[in-house]
Structures are given as structure tokens and as C-alpha cells.
Design a protein around this motif. Structure first.
Motif, PDB file in Angstrom:
ATOM      1  N   LYS A  10       0.837  -1.219   0.000  1.00 21.49           N
ATOM      2  CA  LYS A  10       0.000   0.000   0.000  1.00 21.49           C
ATOM      3  C   LYS A  10       0.861   1.255   0.000  1.00 21.49           C
ATOM      4  CE  LYS A  10      -4.330  -1.466   0.453  1.00 21.49           C
ATOM      5  NZ  LYS A  10      -5.387  -1.155  -0.486  1.00 21.49           N
ATOM      6  N   LEU A  11       1.989   1.184   0.708  1.00 21.54           N
ATOM      7  CA  LEU A  11       2.905   2.326   0.792  1.00 21.54           C
ATOM      8  C   LEU A  11       3.848   2.402  -0.413  1.00 21.54           C
ATOM      9  CD1 LEU A  11       3.819   2.014   4.580  1.00 21.54           C
ATOM     10  CD2 LEU A  11       2.517   3.879   3.525  1.00 21.54           C
ATOM     11  N   GLU A  12       3.693   1.446  -1.325  1.00 24.05           N
ATOM     12  CA  GLU A  12       4.542   1.347  -2.519  1.00 24.05           C
ATOM     13  C   GLU A  12       6.022   1.231  -2.159  1.00 24.05           C
ATOM     14  OE1 GLU A  12       3.476   4.444  -5.296  1.00 24.05           O
ATOM     15  OE2 GLU A  12       1.405   3.740  -5.406  1.00 24.05           O
ATOM     16  N   LYS A  13       6.284   0.544  -1.062  1.00 18.73           N
ATOM     17  CA  LYS A  13       7.657   0.247  -0.640  1.00 18.73           C
ATOM     18  C   LYS A  13       7.966  -1.182  -1.097  1.00 18.73           C
ATOM     19  CE  LYS A  13       7.731   3.377   3.304  1.00 18.73           C
ATOM     20  NZ  LYS A  13       8.014   3.522   4.739  1.00 18.73           N
ATOM     21  N   TYR A  14       8.107  -1.295  -2.409  1.00 14.33           N
ATOM     22  CA  TYR A  14       8.195  -2.616  -3.020  1.00 14.33           C
ATOM     23  C   TYR A  14       9.461  -3.386  -2.638  1.00 14.33           C
ATOM     24  CZ  TYR A  14       4.334  -0.747  -5.746  1.00 14.33           C
ATOM     25  OH  TYR A  14       3.146  -0.183  -6.124  1.00 14.33           O
TER      26      TYR A  14
END
Length: 181
Positions: A123-127
Motif C-alpha cells: 500500500k505504501l509502494e515500498k516494493y
């Protein structure tokens, strides 16, 4: 005597206030110290019941507010889970992530919490962090289909299609009928 009566009536906040008055005058009063601890534990248990009730009623903001009244909630992974889920549902992903990390510090092999951490990182785009967490899950359980598929999903998000294909292929080896892979 009033503090003890309040304790017997389960009026914990009031009892604690009176025990504090007694202890301000007689700091070494063992009975007051002991009974204050009992009142504090009663208040904590009462608050936990209220947290669970509000969680079931989907009143997540109230759940989070109640945590501010419990001093040692951070040391309780079960309670921290309620807090994390409430933050997540409210879309406060950074705070949810902090809670999941707190739980994992106590229980680093908790697959359920590791999965929830991955969802939050996604969700935080901390892939990259999500991939590292997925690697931990896969190291703990190499046939974890959910983790393998999620890793493929995240690799697609960051345009690493060949690596994604590899993980989806691993899913099909374990579960040939999987239609998502």
C-alpha cells in the motif's frame, strides 16, 4: 477505606486516584501499593474488553484512542495486532507498519503478521521492503503459495517480469490448478 470500596465496586480509575492520594501521604503503605496494582490491572482488563468490543463494532478510531490509556500495550503482541489492524483499516499505513514491526520484534516468525506487513508495504509502494519481507516468509515456508504469488505480483509492479514468471512458475509446481498464477 474509600479506595478499597471503589476497588470492590470495580471503579478502577477512582480507586487508583484515591490510592495515589494515600501514597502521596504514606509512600510505603504496602496495602495501598498492592491494591493500586490490582486496580491498575482491573482497569487494563476493562480497557482491553472495550478495545475488543469497539474492534468488533468496527469503531477503529476508538480502538486506537483506547490504546493511549494502556501503558504496557506495546509489550503485548495480541493487543498490538488490534491496533495495527485498526490503523490499516483507517488507511494509516505508516502507523500500521510500525505496529507490525513491533509485533515482529517479539515474534519474528509470525507468518500472519509478516503477510500483513507485506500488504502494508505494498500500500505504501515500498516494493523493495515488501520483497525482503516476502523473502523472509519464503525462507520460513518455501511452499507458501500466497507469498510466492505476492512476490510475483510485486515484481510485476516494478516491471521485473522474468523474475515474476519464475515465482508464478513455482506456484504452479506446487499447485498446478492455480488459476491466478
Amino acid at each position: 477505606y474509600k479506595a478499597n470500596a471503589l476497588l470492590q465496586l470495580s471503579r478502577y480509575k477512582d480507586a487508583i486516584a484515591y490510592y495515589n492520594k494515600v501514597l502521596a501521604i504514606y509512600a510505603n503503605n504496602k496495602e495501598a501499593v498492592q491494591n493500586k496494582k490490582i486496580a491498575q490491572e482491573g482497569l487494563r482488563n476493562e480497557t482491553i474488553r472495550e478495545i475488543k468490543s469497539n474492534y468488533e463494532k468496527q469503531n477503529y478510531t476508538k480502538v486506537i484512542e483506547l490504546f493511549d490509556t494502556i501503558e504496557d500495550s506495546v509489550n503485548d503482541s495480541f493487543l498490538e495486532g488490534y491496533k495495527a489492524e485498526s490503523f490499516y483499516i483507517l488507511g494509516n499505513y505508516e502507523d500500521a507498519l510500525k505496529c507490525y514491526e513491533t509485533i515482529l520484534a517479539m515474534d519474528p516468525k509470525n507468518l500472519d503478521i509478516l503477510h500483513k506487513k507485506v500488504n502494508t508495504l505494498d500500500k505504501l509502494e515500498k516494493y523493495e521492503d515488501a520483497l525482503k519481507t516476502l523473502d523472509k516468509i519464503i525462507a520460513l515456508d518455501q511452499s507458501n503459495i500466497s507469498a510466492l504469488k505476492y512476490k510475483g505480483h510485486i515484481l510485476i509492479n516494478i516491471e521485473k517480469y522474468i523474475e515474476a514468471f519464475y515465482y508464478y512458475s513455482k506456484v504452479l509446481v506446487i499447485e498446478p490448478a492455480d488459476t491466478e498464477a
